[in-house]
Design a protein around this motif. Structure first.
Motif: not given
Length: 210
Positions: A134-146
């Motif tokens: 569902e744009p705009p969307v962006y995923a990152e890794i943060d200390r083992g969490d998504l």
């Protein structure tokens, strides 16, 4: 004749005495031997837990879970350079790091889709364990969490100036990702204004759809 034999015998005794003494050159060799033998061998490097570099574009195009809209929008921006961001990190509890792929647009880098890939058993490729399209969307890794960020637009907002964003944190539950909590950041429309964050919402038990 006997005199010559006596001379050679004396010389032989002299050489023998030098070889068994404590100051001869032959004594230095054995003294160094223990230090050489005791030198620890260089440690054998352990195999890397980071997966080999993947062809993220091929991974997306070959994935039946990726929508046709995202696949059609994934085109090179310059020459053979595609607008994809790839990150590696521990998310699903395996010994090999997982792969996060974000598909963007070329012009304004709007996130079209975000995906998490997990290595299958026996190293037989990767499986899609998370999708957000569902744009705009962006995923990152943060200390083992998504952590997934979704821009929020109100009517009339330009692409470069959304009204806010939703920041959603997911955690691996053993078989999929479950929403842990979320935060809404509302952007100020005044010049120089900053974002105003609302308190995180309560955890939701519903797992994210892969």
């Amino acid at each position: 004749m006997s005199t010559a034999v006596a001379v050679f015998t004396a010389l032989g005794l002299l050489v023998s005495a030098c070889g068994t003494g404590g100051t001869g050159a032959r004594d230095e060799g054995p003294a160094d031997a223990p230090s050489v033998a005791g030198t620890p061998a260089a440690p054998t490097p352990s195999p890397s837990e980071t997966p080999r570099a993947v062809d993220a574009v091929r991974l997306i195009k070959d994935d039946p879970k990726v929508s046709p809209a995202v696949k059609n929008g994934l085109k090179p921006c310059v020459a053979d350079e595609y607008p994809v961001d790839v990150s590696y990190g521990k998310l699903t509890g395996t010994s090999v790091e997982d792969i996060v792929v974000n598909v963007l647009t070329c012009g304004d880098a709007v996130g079209l889709g975000a995906y998490v890939y997990r290595e299958r058993k026996q190293g037989e490729g990767y499986e899609n364990v998370f999708s957000a399209e569902e744009p705009p969307v962006y995923a990152e890794i943060d200390r083992g969490d998504l952590v997934v960020t979704k821009q929020v637009y109100e009517r009339g907002d330009p692409v470069s100036n959304p009204s806010g964003e939703d920041v959603i944190t997911y955690r691996w539950s053993g078989s999929g990702f479950t929403k842990a909590f979320s935060t809404r950041n509302e952007y100020s429309k005044t010049v120089g204004g900053g974002a105003k964050a609302t308190p995180p919402s309560e955890p939701e038990p519903e797992p994210a759809e892969p």
